[in-house]
Design an enzyme around this catalytic site. Sequence first.
Site, PDB file in Angstrom:
ATOM      1  N   ASP A  88     -10.253  13.977 -10.155  1.00 57.40           N
ATOM      2  CA  ASP A  88     -10.457  12.541  -9.982  1.00 57.40           C
ATOM      3  C   ASP A  88     -11.351  11.993 -11.081  1.00 57.40           C
ATOM      4  OD1 ASP A  88      -8.932  12.450  -7.735  1.00 57.40           O
ATOM      5  OD2 ASP A  88     -10.603  12.480  -6.329  1.00 57.40           O
ATOM      6  N   ALA A  89     -11.247  10.704 -11.320  1.00 50.86           N
ATOM      7  CA  ALA A  89     -12.097  10.069 -12.324  1.00 50.86           C
ATOM      8  C   ALA A  89     -13.576  10.257 -11.988  1.00 50.86           C
ATOM      9  CB  ALA A  89     -11.756   8.581 -12.431  1.00 50.86           C
TER      10      ALA A  89
END
Length: 266
Positions: free
Chosen positions: A116-117
Site C-alpha cells: 500500500d502507499a
Amino acid sequence: MSAAESGDTSSPGQRLQKVLAGAGVASRRVAEQYIVEGRVRVNGTVVTELGSRIDPEKDLVDVDGTAVQLDATKRYVVLNKPTGVVSSMKDDRGRPDLRRFTAEWPERLFNVGRLDADTSGLLVLTNDGELAHVLAHPSFGVTKVYIAKVEGRVTAQTIARLTKGIALEDGPISADKARLLDASRDRSLVELTLHSGRNRIVRRMMAAVGHPVVELVRRQFGPLHLGTLPAGRARELTKVERGALLTLARHEAGDSTPPGAPQETE
C-alpha cells in the site's frame, strides 16, 4: 531428458562446467570438481559426467541445492519502497509510482506483489515473469515479515490471539509467528510473520485485536531481507540472494497453479 541427464557428450549445447563458470559459480576447474563430486543437478538429476552439455535457455541447474541463474537477461532488484508511493509502474491517477526507482536499469522491470502507499519496505522488482508469478500468487504462500507500530500497549495475550487465530469478515486468519518487540502505554512494536496474500491483512488483523496500525514496514520477503537499505533506494540482488530467490521459486513452482488470482497487497 537433457543431454546432461543422458550423458550424451555429442549433443548440442554448452559444457556444464563452462556454463557454471560463466554464471560466476566457480572457476571452470572448481566447477568440474563440483560435478565429479555429485554436487550439481540438471533438471533435478545429479550429473557427474564432465562432458555433459546443457541448454542454458531451457535447463535448470543447481549446486548444493541452490539454484543457479543462467539467463543473464533476467534482472532482480530489491527496493525499500517509501510511504507515499504506489506499487505501480504507471499510476493512472498521477500519484508517485515506481518508475523513479528503475531508471538506472535498461530492462523493463515490474513489481512482484504490492505494498500500500501507506506501507513502506521491501519490494522486489524484476523482468522475470515466471518468478514473479510464483512469488506474488497467494496460493504459493511465500512468507513475509512485517514490523507494525500500533496504538496502545500490546500484551502477551494479544500476541497469543494473533497466532491462535482471529475472525475477519473474509474468514479466519492467524499469524505464522508474532512477537512483541517493544511496548509502552501509547504505542507498541509488533513483528508479524505471515504467508497470507489477503489484502491489507496486517492492518486488519491488528485493528481486530484493538491495536490499529500507525506505521507498517515489510522487512522480509521470502529469503530476502531489507537490511540497512535506506528508504527510497534500490539495489540488485547479490549472487547469494538470487540463488536463494530462484531456489524458492523453483521449489514453490512444483505446485502448478493457473494464473489469474489477485496479487497480495499490504
